[in-house]
Design an enzyme around this catalytic site. Structure first.
Site, short mmCIF file in Angstrom:
data_model
loop_
_atom_site.label_atom_id
_atom_site.label_comp_id
_atom_site.label_asym_id
_atom_site.label_seq_id
_atom_site.Cartn_x
_atom_site.Cartn_y
_atom_site.Cartn_z
N CYS A 166 -4.96 4.23 -46.53
CA CYS A 166 -3.30 4.55 -46.52
C CYS A 166 -3.21 6.11 -46.87
O CYS A 166 -2.28 6.50 -46.44
CB CYS A 166 -2.43 3.70 -47.33
N ASP A 169 -3.65 8.24 -49.82
CA ASP A 169 -3.42 8.69 -50.78
C ASP A 169 -4.21 7.98 -52.05
O ASP A 169 -4.40 6.81 -52.41
CB ASP A 169 -1.94 8.39 -51.39
N CYS A 219 -0.74 13.42 -49.75
CA CYS A 219 0.37 14.44 -49.17
C CYS A 219 0.82 15.21 -50.43
O CYS A 219 0.70 14.99 -51.41
CB CYS A 219 1.30 13.40 -48.32
N CYS A 250 3.56 4.59 -50.75
CA CYS A 250 2.24 4.83 -50.78
C CYS A 250 1.95 5.90 -51.90
O CYS A 250 0.75 6.03 -52.28
CB CYS A 250 1.87 5.05 -49.24
ZN LIG Z 1 1.51 9.98 -48.80
#
Ligand SMILES: [Zn+2]
Ligand SMILES: Cc1ncc(COP(=O)(O)O)c(C=O)c1O
Lengths: 125, 385
Positions: free
Chosen positions: A33, A35, A58, A102
């Site tokens: 996903c 992370d 991110c 997430c």
């Molecule tokens: Zn993220």
């Protein structure tokens, strides 16, 4: 898209790195996903003396990791366990709705580190 | 510091010459092209002229051009229009795993409506094997849709070969040429296509206007009913200014193509070379059959959105196939179809060049990216320096 506080932690992340002889380590997330967070803690007399993190993810993932190190340092283990993903997001003055799931895992990572600490340091009466 | 725009596959700035050509059609020549009086006739003339220009540039006839609201509508009209018009003949459609969602989702929607769909895989450089098209064709195949060049990795498909195979079989062939129109030389006869989609805002024209080439004799059911415009294949008062802009931009792009292509390839290869010097970096797509403006790489151990944010702080605009930038949980379906792992696909960076980019900008970008990558790797738990 991100609040100023998120961008501040993203551009200037606090406490990046590892703790050599950490008392507890926690890792959550997976590469699928996008992370992954890893948190190291140093504990003395039941108080968190130091926290460091490394994160693959991110902007939100990096900012939540950074801010939780500041939130946790100086707290007792019990207090630190009370930190939730929601309170991390609040500390950052909010996250975009898509990022709540997430990328907002820092509290889970911290709790995993505390759990690891407790396992390695069982309370002996 | 002014922004260095390296996202021309997403959209391009409108050229001043195009804006100038469009302006009169907003308030001076504002007539409805369907009206009989002078203002209507003049607007109609402008449409006719634009249609002739676009047809000429594609090697098509004017009546084979339908103007639409963009690339997405053109592709939807091609796919649903042919599917509905020929469903009594057959219900099988073939496409590829790396299509833009305007094609992929239209085909998947038809599948829900009872059509049968084959989605062809691609190899590690993003190529569809023409042989796989041959093998997928069935007696009831009515349509094949394969994109000309991919918007993420820039791989240019062997469209001529695929088109010849599809034609020999007697099915129709659509290509999504949104990323190649204005960049490569397009000739519908050479490409062996029956339908071709393009979009003005990818070649310095306005957003919200596109065109579909439909070979004479191919029937289409319209998506939009209501009037006789576009020979009853697309109802609605025409976007006259937009269509004039599309034709003007397409004309300019074609006239300057040779020169611009040389410029783009030089900058592209400089970027590719510079980025490949960063350790643990993989170039995505083909080095031989690649759009002249496309650079796409994966930096291992880091995630795309954090890379883009850092680039933005340095005034550089790019894009990524990371899940965190797409709003979905999975990274780019294109990179996954090319066999990349999720972990690597999350670290992709796409830089797409345009005519106004300069050598100095590329030099600056190549100074900044290694620093950013190193910084993000230093905080990545996946990276062991
Ligand atoms: Zn993220
Ligand atoms: C390959 C491809 N097809 C279709 C589209 C959709 O075009 P438009 O934005 O004009 O609807 C795009 C643009 O994003 C594209 O890159």
């Amino acid at each position: 898209m991100y609040s100023d506080k998120v961008m501040d932690h993203f551009t200037n992340p606090r406490n990046v790195g590892e703790i050599a002889n950490a008392d507890g380590v926690g890792e959550v997330g997976n590469a699928r996903c996008g992370d992954i967070m890893k948190i190291w803690i140093k504990v003395e007399d039941g108080i968190i003396q130091d926290v460091k993190f490394k994160t693959f993810g991110c902007g939100a993932a990096i900012a939540t990791s950074s801010v939780i190190t500041e939130m946790a340092i100086g707290k007792t283990l019990d207090e630190a366990e009370e930190i939730t993903n929601k309170s991390v997001a609040e500390e950052l003055e909010g996250l975009p709705p898509l990022k709540m799931h997430c990328s907002n895992l820092a509290a889970d990572a911290l709790r995993a580190a505390i759990e690891d600490y407790r396992k390695k340091h069982p309370i002996t009466a | 510091m002014s922004e260095i725009y390296l996202d021309h596959a997403a959209t391009t700035p409108l050229r001043p010459e195009v804006l100038e050509a469009m302006l009169p059609y907003f308030n001076q020549e504002f007539g409805n092209p369907s009206s009989v009086y002078g203002a209507g006739r003049r607007a109609h003339q402008a449409l006719d002229q634009a249609r002739d220009t676009v047809a000429d540039l594609l090697g098509a006839k004017s009546e084979e051009i339908i103007f639409t609201s963009g690339g997405s509508e053109a592709a939807n009209l091609a796919i649903k229009g042919v599917a509905w018009a020929y469903q009594t003949k057959g219900k099988h459609i073939i496409t590829s795993a790396i299509e833009h969602h305007a094609v992929l989702d239209a085909v998947l929607w038809l599948k829900q409506q009872g059509f049968e769909v084959t989605i062809l895989p691609v190899d590690e450089e993003g190529f569809v094997d023409p042989q796989s098209v041959q093998e997928a064709l069935r007696g009831d195949t009515i349509l094949v849709s394969i994109m000309h060049a991919n918007n993420e990795v820039g791989t240019i498909q062997p469209i001529e070969d695929i088109g010849a195979i599809v034609r020999a079989h007697g099915a129709f062939f659509h290509t999504d040429a949104v990323q190649t129109a204005g960049i490569l030389d397009l000739d519908v006869a050479e490409l062996n296509v029956d339908l071709l989609s393009l979009s003005a805002h990818k070649f310095y024209g306005p957003k919200g206007v596109g065109a579909l080439y439909v070979r004479k004799g191919v029937r289409l059911d319209p998506l939009i009913h209501g009037g006789a415009q576009e020979k009853r294949r697309r109802a609605g008062t025409e976007n006259v200014a937009g269509i004039v802009g599309l034709a003007k931009a397409f004309e300019l792009a074609q006239a300057e193509r040779g020169e611009v292509t040389r410029h783009l390839i030089q900058l592209r290869d400089q970027l590719l070379q510079g980025l490949q010097a960063i350790p643990h970096t993989k170039v995505n797509g083909s080095l031989e059959r690649r759009l002249p403006n496309n650079v796409n790489v994966c930096f291992q151990f880091i995630e795309g959105e954090s890379l883009l944010l850092n680039l933005d702080l340095k005034g550089i605009a790019g894009s990524s196939g990371s899940a965190c930038t797409s709003g979905s949980l999975d990274p780019s379906h294109v990179l996954l179809a090319m066999g990349l792992s999720h972990e690597i696909a999350h670290g992709s960076l796409r830089l797409t060049l345009g005519r106004e980019n300069t050598q100095d900008q590329v030099t600056y970008v190549l100074e900044e990216i290694p620093i950013i990558v190193e910084r993000l790797r230093a905080m990545s738990p996946l990276y062991n320096a």
